[in-house]
Write an enzyme that holds these catalytic residues in place. Structure first.
Site, mmCIF file in Angstrom:
data_model
loop_
_atom_site.group_PDB
_atom_site.id
_atom_site.type_symbol
_atom_site.label_atom_id
_atom_site.label_comp_id
_atom_site.label_asym_id
_atom_site.label_seq_id
_atom_site.Cartn_x
_atom_site.Cartn_y
_atom_site.Cartn_z
ATOM 1 N N SER A 286 -10.025 0.118 6.466
ATOM 2 C CA SER A 286 -9.943 -0.043 5.458
ATOM 3 C C SER A 286 -8.985 -1.118 4.944
ATOM 4 O O SER A 286 -8.562 -0.907 4.044
ATOM 5 C CB SER A 286 -8.558 0.886 6.001
ATOM 6 O OG SER A 286 -8.889 2.349 5.398
ATOM 7 N N LYS B 84 0.855 -0.836 0.196
ATOM 8 C CA LYS B 84 0.292 -0.395 0.279
ATOM 9 C C LYS B 84 1.018 0.949 -0.144
ATOM 10 O O LYS B 84 1.564 1.228 0.492
ATOM 11 C CB LYS B 84 -0.789 -0.182 1.103
ATOM 12 C CG LYS B 84 -1.760 1.253 1.522
ATOM 13 C CD LYS B 84 -2.823 0.748 2.661
ATOM 14 C CE LYS B 84 -3.991 2.288 2.711
ATOM 15 N NZ LYS B 84 -4.674 2.419 3.602
ATOM 16 N N SER C 141 -9.795 2.368 2.874
ATOM 17 C CA SER C 141 -9.074 2.992 1.976
ATOM 18 C C SER C 141 -8.132 2.300 1.136
ATOM 19 O O SER C 141 -7.178 3.033 -0.018
ATOM 20 C CB SER C 141 -7.188 3.863 2.814
ATOM 21 O OG SER C 141 -7.756 2.767 3.633
#
Lengths: 480, 124
Positions: free
Chosen positions: A166, A67, A142
């Site tokens: 997330s 990420k 997210s």
């Protein structure tokens, strides 16, 4: 071919080189470019690392993605923000070092909501990411890019982070498995901060068994994060096969009673079907009380922006990151750099947090929210005196259409089943639990702090009885 | 919404005034445009009038959703600021960081020598 961890590991054992596996992953990444799941590729870096691979680490030769919230020394790290568009970190995050030492090969940095603020991946300076199951829909957020990459079989796993859902929500929306460990189980060193008392790094992969292998590498103490727990890490893979016969799993009456506001009836019914599979494996479902979820959502949307307003004050245009052009004064330098560098959602949360922490409002909002937070933690503690795990749907609905994401209230409401877990610092996993109107849904399991092994065990036993996690979105299967 | 009035205890002028002022704390306020301008100033965000207006409506919508908190009785409850109520780790009092100023300055927007450059503050 499923492109999961065992596929890669058996290919390596049979003599396929790490370079070949990495090339295949890169090829799949190029084939999935329309998803916009990668912000920055590291194809050359991954191939070079594959050539030089000498380690016999537990993930040696396995391609994966980080990420874009985790600092990678020498590789651009943006947090999906214009503020960090050209930021190349001078150091790496703890989990970046851990995964590199284990021999895993990072092929790129995945798309996300800016500074991890959002549940759709629509709030990215680098453009929205798309759900491989239906590209007109969001992958969730997210960690939307990480979930989309695993779902599209580009990589067998990706790192992710979870402040209010997330990891779990995008995992549910994309039909993959995502574990958010207990607060402090994984070091936050080098993970760009959103809300420090809630943020936790974790993993998205196809299966619980794959999550277990990756979490094993990431978890553990780290002196560079004062909140990383100094507790031994059990061998997660060793307990996956344990029987769950007699295991008591709590099902909150407030959710499964059928009257929960905003709950899609078909998602609830599919979750109930999934629970029957757990019963088939020998688990005992026990009705429990867990009534504070609406309050948890409100508390979360005060506490997280408050912490964010403080954490993001470091982005001032002076030492690193975006700087405005021709500022007239020092104040002008700060205020214009931040107004031009941050996107709308991030600015909104900073304003909200600043307001809630300002003189006269601190007691009404922040302090009250933290008191509600204790009540929520106590509510979980009461539940865990009766049961070993708690099961809920991960989300009240399936993935939203891109055209629906303008509704900020609905986006917040979608976090209702996930945020309370972060407030209490508990570990939770989302496992693929079925399909509703062709879109995947997730079953969330929550455990007491540091009981990740139990979560992985139950999730694995569920996945032995089901094949939802084996389903591949059309166009992203073995033929590619 | 329970506005924070404790009717179980006899009211005095002082407690009454305190309870009145508590109204502001318990009831989610409506943010005015001036509030947004002040908060934007504190947050170091240079927003134009259109953005201030947009922020006002966004913030008021969020604050309205906080009414769920006001309905909860938190009397006598200690705040939980952190999920793991543990003491911070201690480590040996030894130097662990080395000088990396060159690496840090290499990513700065504007530097001179070992300094970070910003617009002049004094004598302007």
């Amino acid at each position: 071919m499923s492109f999961d961890l065992p596929y890669h590991q058996s290919a390596l054992a049979q003599g396929t080189s790490a370079r070949t596996l990495t090339e295949r992953s890169i090829e799949r990444a190029k084939g999935a470019v329309a998803l916009n799941a990668l912000i920055t590729d590291n194809f050359a870096g991954a191939l070079a690392a594959a050539e030089q691979l000498s380690a016999s680490g537990p993930l040696a030769g396995i391609p994966f993605a980080h990420k874009d919230l985790f600092c990678t020394q020498g590789l651009r790290t943006t947090a999906a923000s214009k503020m960090l568009e050209n930021f190349v970190p001078p150091y790496s995050a703890h989990i970046v070092e851990q995964l590199a030492s284990a021999g895993a090969l990072c092929i790129g940095k995945s798309n996300m909501d800016e500074f991890a603020m959002g549940s759709t991946n629509a709030h990215s300076y680098f453009g929205a990411c798309h759900n491989p199951w239906d590209v007109t829909r969001v992958p969730g957020g997210s960690s939307g890019g990480s979930a989309a990459l695993v779902a599209a079989r580009v990589v067998p796993f990706a790192s992710a982070s979870d402040t209010g859902g997330s990891i779990r929500q995008p995992a549910a929306f994309c039909g993959v498995t995502g574990i958010k460990p207990s607060y402090g189980r994984v070091s936050r060193f080098g993970m760009i901060a959103y809300a420090s008392s809630l943020d936790q790094a974790g993993v998205i992969a196809q299966s619980a068994a794959d999550c277990a292998q990756v979490l094993q590498v990431m978890a553990g103490p780290d002196v560079r994060d004062g909140t990383a727990l100094n507790a031994a890490v059990p061998q997660y893979s060793n307990t996956l096969a344990e029987s769950i016969h007699g295991r008591r799993i709590g099902v909150p009456k407030s959710i499964f009673g059928g009257q929960f506001p905003g709950m899609d009836g078909a998602v609830l019914a599919a979750t109930q079907t999934a629970l029957r599979e757990l019963e088939r494996a020998g688990a005992k479902l026990v009705e429990i009380e867990l009534d504070d979820l609406q309050a948890a959502l409100a508390a979360y949307y005060i506490i997280a922006p408050c912490e964010a307003s403080s954490n993001l004050s470091r982005f001032d245009g002076v030492r690193f990151g975006y700087r405005t052009h021709a500022p007239k004064s020092l104040y002008d330098l700060y205020a214009k750099s931040r107004a031009e560098g941050f996107g709308a959602e991030v600015q909104k949360r900073i304003l909200l947090g600043t307001y809630a922490l300002s003189a006269g409002y601190f007691d009404a909002y922040y302090l009250r929210a933290q008191k509600v937070r204790r009540l929520i933690a106590q509510s979980y503690a009461r539940a865990f005196s009766q049961v070993q795990l708690i099961a809920t749907p991960t989300t009240p609905t399936t993935a939203y259409a891109h055209s629906e994401v303008q509704d900020a209230d609905a986006e917040r409401a979608g976090d209702i089943f996930t945020v309370a877990v972060n407030l209490a610092g508990l570990p939770a996993i989302s496992v693929p639990a079925g399909f509703v109107r062709g879109l995947p849904i997730g079953l969330q399991l929550v455990a007491p702090a540091l009981h990740e092994a139990q979560l992985l065990n139950v999730a694995h036993q569920f996945q032995l009885l089901t094949d939802h996690h084996r389903q591949t979105p059309a166009g992203f299967g073995a033929s590619r | 919404v329970d506005a924070g009035f404790d009717t179980s205890k006899p009211s005095t002028l002082t407690s009454g005034l305190r309870q009145l002022s508590n109204l502001k704390y318990i009831m989610p306020n409506t943010i005015t445009l001036d509030d947004v301008r002040h908060v934007a100033y504190l947050a170091r965000l240079a927003l134009d009038d259109g953005q201030i207006l947009q922020a006002q409506s966004g913030l008021n919508a969020v604050l309205a959703s906080f009414s769920a908190l006001a309905a909860i009785d938190v009397s006598g409850v200690e705040p939980l600021f952190h999920p793991a109520e543990i003491a911070l780790q201690l480590r040996t009092d030894a130097i662990t960081e080395h000088d990396q100023h060159a690496a840090f300055q290499a990513i700065a927007p504007d530097v001179a020598g070992q300094f970070y450059l910003v617009p002049q503050v004094l004598g302007t």
